[in-house]
Design a protein around this motif. Structure first.
Motif, mmCIF file in Angstrom:
data_model
loop_
_atom_site.group_PDB
_atom_site.id
_atom_site.type_symbol
_atom_site.label_atom_id
_atom_site.label_comp_id
_atom_site.label_asym_id
_atom_site.label_seq_id
_atom_site.Cartn_x
_atom_site.Cartn_y
_atom_site.Cartn_z
ATOM 1 N N LEU A 232 0.819 -1.206 0.000
ATOM 2 C CA LEU A 232 0.000 0.000 0.000
ATOM 3 C C LEU A 232 0.855 1.258 0.000
ATOM 4 C CD1 LEU A 232 -2.879 -1.013 2.441
ATOM 5 C CD2 LEU A 232 -2.877 -0.981 -0.062
ATOM 6 N N ALA A 233 2.027 1.202 0.612
ATOM 7 C CA ALA A 233 2.924 2.362 0.557
ATOM 8 C C ALA A 233 3.328 2.663 -0.879
ATOM 9 C CB ALA A 233 4.165 2.108 1.412
ATOM 10 N N MET A 234 3.363 1.616 -1.708
ATOM 11 C CA MET A 234 3.704 1.803 -3.115
ATOM 12 C C MET A 234 2.496 2.293 -3.923
ATOM 13 S SD MET A 234 5.232 -1.092 -5.706
ATOM 14 C CE MET A 234 3.851 -2.196 -5.410
ATOM 15 N N ARG A 235 1.293 1.774 -3.608
ATOM 16 C CA ARG A 235 0.121 2.110 -4.412
ATOM 17 C C ARG A 235 -0.551 3.414 -3.966
ATOM 18 N NH1 ARG A 235 -0.698 -3.544 -3.952
ATOM 19 N NH2 ARG A 235 -2.298 -3.308 -2.349
ATOM 20 N N ASP A 236 -0.480 3.714 -2.661
ATOM 21 C CA ASP A 236 -1.221 4.867 -2.126
ATOM 22 C C ASP A 236 -0.318 6.066 -1.896
ATOM 23 O OD1 ASP A 236 -3.343 3.173 -2.157
ATOM 24 O OD2 ASP A 236 -3.631 3.071 0.002
ATOM 25 N N ASP A 237 0.564 6.353 -2.853
ATOM 26 C CA ASP A 237 1.490 7.467 -2.657
ATOM 27 C C ASP A 237 0.754 8.790 -2.486
ATOM 28 O OD1 ASP A 237 0.619 7.140 -5.254
ATOM 29 O OD2 ASP A 237 2.382 8.068 -6.134
ATOM 30 N N ALA A 238 -0.386 8.953 -3.161
ATOM 31 C CA ALA A 238 -1.136 10.209 -3.031
ATOM 32 C C ALA A 238 -1.778 10.326 -1.656
ATOM 33 C CB ALA A 238 -2.194 10.294 -4.124
ATOM 34 N N LEU A 239 -2.307 9.219 -1.130
ATOM 35 C CA LEU A 239 -2.968 9.250 0.176
ATOM 36 C C LEU A 239 -1.970 9.435 1.315
ATOM 37 C CD1 LEU A 239 -5.551 6.345 -0.288
ATOM 38 C CD2 LEU A 239 -5.949 8.813 -0.473
ATOM 39 N N LEU A 240 -0.712 9.008 1.096
ATOM 40 C CA LEU A 240 0.299 9.084 2.156
ATOM 41 C C LEU A 240 1.298 10.201 1.897
ATOM 42 C CD1 LEU A 240 1.043 5.234 2.449
ATOM 43 C CD2 LEU A 240 -0.529 6.606 3.851
ATOM 44 N N ALA A 241 0.871 11.236 1.153
ATOM 45 C CA ALA A 241 1.802 12.263 0.674
ATOM 46 C C ALA A 241 2.147 13.316 1.712
ATOM 47 C CB ALA A 241 1.226 12.935 -0.570
ATOM 48 N N GLN A 242 1.600 13.249 2.909
ATOM 49 C CA GLN A 242 1.892 14.261 3.908
ATOM 50 C C GLN A 242 3.330 14.121 4.414
ATOM 51 O OE1 GLN A 242 -1.008 12.279 6.753
ATOM 52 N NE2 GLN A 242 0.475 13.046 8.231
ATOM 53 N N THR A 243 3.799 15.105 5.141
ATOM 54 C CA THR A 243 5.116 15.023 5.774
ATOM 55 C C THR A 243 4.942 14.416 7.163
ATOM 56 O OG1 THR A 243 5.954 16.931 4.576
ATOM 57 C CG2 THR A 243 7.116 16.309 6.573
#
Length: 946
Positions: free
Chosen positions: A578-589
């Motif tokens: 999911l870290a690979m697929r959900d880059d937009a959802l996990l884009a925060q700092t």
């Protein structure tokens, strides 16, 4: 290179009906006959040096769906073998003979100067034989083909490097005055021909062959050999001396000096094995032979009774640098002073630093803290001031005496060291810059040994975890940390406070999870952390945080209805996929990103590793029990995530560390790498009594099993059938057949029903199953519990059902199709007093992330041929919390491939950890004959008839 068109024929203008060759209902024969038509193939003509470099860099593993063909893999290995010979100093001048003349006429052999490789070592000869046998089909003169390629490639590479100044063969000597001088000048300049008539070159060729023969023809070791001992001048002034002696080969008797030989003492000469009729004649003959590679001997041979040879300073340096090696290659014994034979005695830069004054309000130094430092040069265990070293180098003396010790100062490396020192001396230096210099050197000085960092005062805490200031564990932690766990928590908190990425690399089972949970509680309130782990471990992390840190707000980023993670959460747990697929959802700092089982990013170029590295965060943490699972680049990949750029580029890391350590066993570079990663990596092992003094003993044993007649019959039939198919195949098809054969033979060793994939009864048909039942019966009678590991999911299900019926006890099964909720419930149930007595697990699904300390026996039913994976599986029971002795049973069918590979792993443990650790692919490169030796059933493998 030039592009060449090759006319081929194939294909058809008509479309044949499409069919699936694996479909039983598909037609087996094309209804339309094939028709030949032109086909154009483009080819690129390469120079030998280009071909060698291209082939050496071709990846043999699967890359982007592409596979290297069998012969291409062999020629890639030949190219790497050529480069290895050159790097080991096996490059020698040679006379190449080109046949010139018109077709049909008698060709005239014209010698020309060239470069080749000396191939007299036994290991080199064996390597050539293996490479020749690997060609499929192997040509009758395979070794000659490969030898010609090696010499041609070496010649092309040497000329290429000479023309660009990478290699140096000395200065030009002016106009040639003889064919020999013309030959030497042509070699030096990298020119292809000698401007001299062929008839005048014939004597040169004869003399040259005589000179090269000792290097290229193996000589039978004599019973006696001559030796040379180098001694520096007494008091540091005067000439160096090489003393001659005679000794008996392979005997412990002391050697006889040349002076004793010329004295002719009959008592001395007749004592022990040194009983030569004419020892003086033997000595003179050897000295004459050594004269070819040791020209200074000519002065000693003007005496009728030579005992030693005086050398100038430059000659002594040459003796240490190259002559001693050449003499050893020719079979002589050479004794050098300790400093001359010690690679660590070469000069290296040392940066001695301590923390300067901290800015107001700053309580702890970090990466941007300025250091007070000085440069020194290390020679072995001694250090000198860099200014003093600069004066020594300016004298241009190859051998210097410093503080009652001699040192060999090579001009070019010494100049590079000075250049690097001058570039950084007097420049303000931060802690981050100092760590990078120690880890990666300087890209402008790629060939310079990395800097060794010596930290004083408070900075010692960076390289010694015992110097880290203890931190009180958070009050809301519902656990009491063990002393080493409290130290690990304080160490991680210390790295985080300095802005350093950190890798906690404790052994499996030492409690990395509780240490990280403590760190998360300690850091709570500074921002959310993202914790990435394998899917199978998400439930374990959530359960452990709820148990030990219920005040932490934990969110799981998982499931179909995923959105942007809860901004109020202290910790967000997700998976690598999911870290690979959900880059937009996990884009925060993020405040920090923590990786569990960090070896999952060891392939630095994979999409998964790139996605993880791209996450934005202030802090970074990695958890792994195997920081180097297969090769040193695994470590680089983890360090690149933790501290980007700190270890340099991967190519630079390979040049500085991986290649010298893995291929050459360079202990100096190994020491420097260990020192370079110390600030970022903490590793403790269970065998250390100071770490886990209460951890009980682990007893491992191999259990020999006998095949039944049914198993032996299936085994032999499979080997006969598959070896013929393997022998007739090549490339990726051959590799696939080899691996498939291994799997099928493993299934036969497990049970005939596993191989046949039917529902037939299991009783009394497998020697391995019978042996498991015998041992497991005693375990259950004693009231103990057991784990049984297998690599096959379908066999785990079948085996669990059989053991449940056989013993009438609760037997559970965990495999890849077990859901996360079922897995968590099963682990919890197994740990209860009324839990299952036996748990059967597939290695992939149950080998990591589980705590199963209620088990006191671990069975490896079919061996996983990666020792690291097998040990991880064992550590499900052998970990903190275990109170009883753990017995590990490794079942091996004797006389089969299981026993053969087990023996190979025992004999080559280091190789198993580095090469076999990548899986079973190393087996696919064996020749058919080697595979036959590995697979064919031995006579002791089958049960005897009653």
């Amino acid at each position: 290179g030039a592009e060449t068109d090759l006319d081929m024929h194939g294909g058809s203008d008509d479309l044949a009906p499409a069919f699936d060759p694996w479909d039983d209902a598909a037609p087996r024969v094309l209804t339309l006959p094939p028709r030949l038509s032109p086909w154009r193939v483009s080819a690129c003509v390469l120079r030998p040096s280009e071909a060698a470099v291209l082939l050496a860099n071709i990846p043999t593993e699967v890359t982007g769906g592409l596979h290297a063909a069998g012969d291409l893999v062999v020629w890639s290995a030949v190219s790497r073998f050529t480069l290895s010979l050159m790097l080991r100093g096996r490059l020698v001048p040679s006379l190449l003979r080109d046949s010139r003349g018109d077709e049909g006429s008698s060709a005239r052999a014209t010698p020309r100067p060239g470069w080749g490789c000396a191939l007299d070592a036994d290991a080199d000869a064996r390597a050539l034989e293996q490479l020749g046998a690997a060609l499929a089909p192997a040509p009758p003169a395979a070794r000659e083909h490969i030898t010609r390629f090696v010499n041609t490639a070496a010649d092309g590479l040497a000329r290429h490097w000479l023309s660009r100044g990478v290699l140096s063969a000395g200065a030009e000597t002016g106009a040639p005055t003889s064919p020999l001088q013309a030959f030497i000048d042509a070699l030096r300049a990298g020119k292809p021909v000698v401007d001299a008539p062929a008839e005048t070159l014939a004597p040169l060729a004869e003399a040259f062959d005589s000179w090269c023969r000792p290097l290229t023809e193996p000589v039978k070791p004599p019973d006696f050999r001559t030796g040379f001992r180098l001694e520096p001048p007494a008091g540091g002034e005067g000439a160096w001396t090489v003393h001659f002696f005679l000794e008996c080969v392979n005997e412990s008797e002391p050697h006889i000096t040349a002076a004793e030989i010329w004295e002719g003492s009959p008592v001395r000469l007749e004592r022990g094995p040194l009983n030569l009729d004419r020892p003086h004649a033997h000595l003179l003959a050897d000295l004459g032979r050594a004269l070819r590679v040791f020209p200074a001997l000519a002065r000693a041979l003007t005496s009728a009774t030579p005992v030693c040879c005086a050398l100038s300073l430059d000659e002594a340096a040459t003796f240490v640098r190259s002559t001693a090696w050449l003499l050893q290659e020719c079979g002589f014994r050479v004794l050098l002073p300790t400093w001359a034979a010690d690679p660590s005695a070469a000069p290296r830069l040392v940066l001695s630093a301590h923390a300067g004054d901290l800015p107001d309000g700053e309580a702890r130094f970090g990466l941007q803290t300025l250091l007070a430092y000085e440069w020194r040069v290390a020679l072995g265990s001694d250090e000198i001031d860099a200014r003093e070293f600069e004066r020594v180098v300016a004298q241009k003396i190859p051998l210097v005496r410093l503080r009652d010790a001699w040192a060999l100062i090579e001009p070019e490396p010494a100049a590079a060291l000075l250049s690097m020192w001058r570039q950084h001396d007097g420049v303000p230096l931060t802690l981050g810059e100092a760590l990078r210099l120690a880890s990666a050197g300087d890209d402008a000085h790629l060939d310079v040994t990395p800097v060794e960092l010596m930290l004083d005062g408070e900075l010692q805490a960076l390289t010694d975890a015992r110097k880290v200031t203890p931190i009180a564990q958070p009050g809301d932690l519902r656990a009491q940390l063990r002393p080493y766990q409290a130290q690990g928590f304080a160490w991680m908190a210390d790295r985080m406070a300095r802005g350093l990425g950190a890798c906690l690399a404790d052994d499996m089972g030492l409690g990395k999870t509780i240490q990280v949970i403590t760190l998360l509680l300690h850091d709570r309130g500074n921002g959310p952390w993202l914790l990435i782990c394998p899917t199978s471990l998400m439930g374990s992390w959530a359960r452990e945080m709820a148990r030990f840190a219920p005040t932490l707000r934990v969110a799981l980023h998982h499931g179909r209805d995923r959105g942007v993670p809860d901004s109020e959460a202290d910790v967000v747990v997700t998976t690598y996929g999911l870290a690979m697929r959900d880059d937009a959802l996990l884009a925060q700092t993020w405040r920090g990103v923590a990786l569990d089982e960090a070896q999952c990013i060891k392939n630095a170029e994979s999409r998964q590793a790139r996605a993880v590295r791209s996450l934005r965060s202030t802090l970074r943490l990695a958890l792994t029990g195997t920081p180097v699972e297969n090769r040193l680049t695994d470590l680089w990949a983890i360090m690149e995530f933790l501290n980007p750029g700190m270890m340099g580029t991967r190519d630079a890391f390979n040049r500085r560390f991986a290649t010298p350590i893995e291929r050459c066993g360079d202990e100096g570079r190994r020491h420097l790498l260990r020192k370079a990663v110390e600030p970022f990596l903490l590793r403790r092992v269970k065998t250390d009594p100071t770490v886990a003094p209460d951890l009980p003993e682990k007893i491992e044993r191999k259990v020999a099993c006998i095949l039944t007649r049914e198993q032996a019959s299936l085994y032999e039939a499979t080997v006969r059938e598959r070896l013929g198919q393997i022998d007739a195949s090549a490339g990726i098809a051959r590799r696939g057949l080899v691996l498939a054969t291994m799997m099928r033979l493993k299934q036969i060793c497990n049970h005939p029903a596993h191989f046949l994939d039917d529902d037939s009864p299991l009783d009394h048909r497998s020697g391995k199953l019978t042996r498991l039942e015998e041992i497991l019966g005693g375990v259950l009678e004693g009231g103990e519990r057991a784990l049984v590991f297998t690599q096959f999911r379908e066999w785990a299900v079948r085996l669990g059902a059989h053991l449940r019926q056989r013993f009438g006890v609760d037997v559970a099964c965990l495999h890849g199709e077990t859901t996360r909720e079922e897995r968590d419930a099963l682990v919890e149930r197994f740990q209860r007093d009324d839990g299952p007595r036996v748990l059967v697990l597939s290695v992939k699904a149950g080998g990591v992330g589980l705590t199963l300390t209620r088990a006191t026996h671990v069975f490896h039913y079919d061996r996983w041929w990666n020792p690291a994976v097998e040990n991880q599986a064992t550590d499900r029971a052998y970990r903190i919390g275990q109170r009883s002795v753990v017995h590990v049973h490794k079942l091996v069918c004797q006389g089969t491939l299981e026993e053969s590979i087990d023996r190979l792993l025992d004999a080559k443990r280091d190789l198993a950890e580095s090469v076999v650790g990548s899986g079973e692919s190393w087996l696919t490169e064996m020749t058919t004959a080697e595979l036959a030796d590995l697979l064919v059933l031995n006579s002791n493998a089958v049960e005897e008839e009653e």
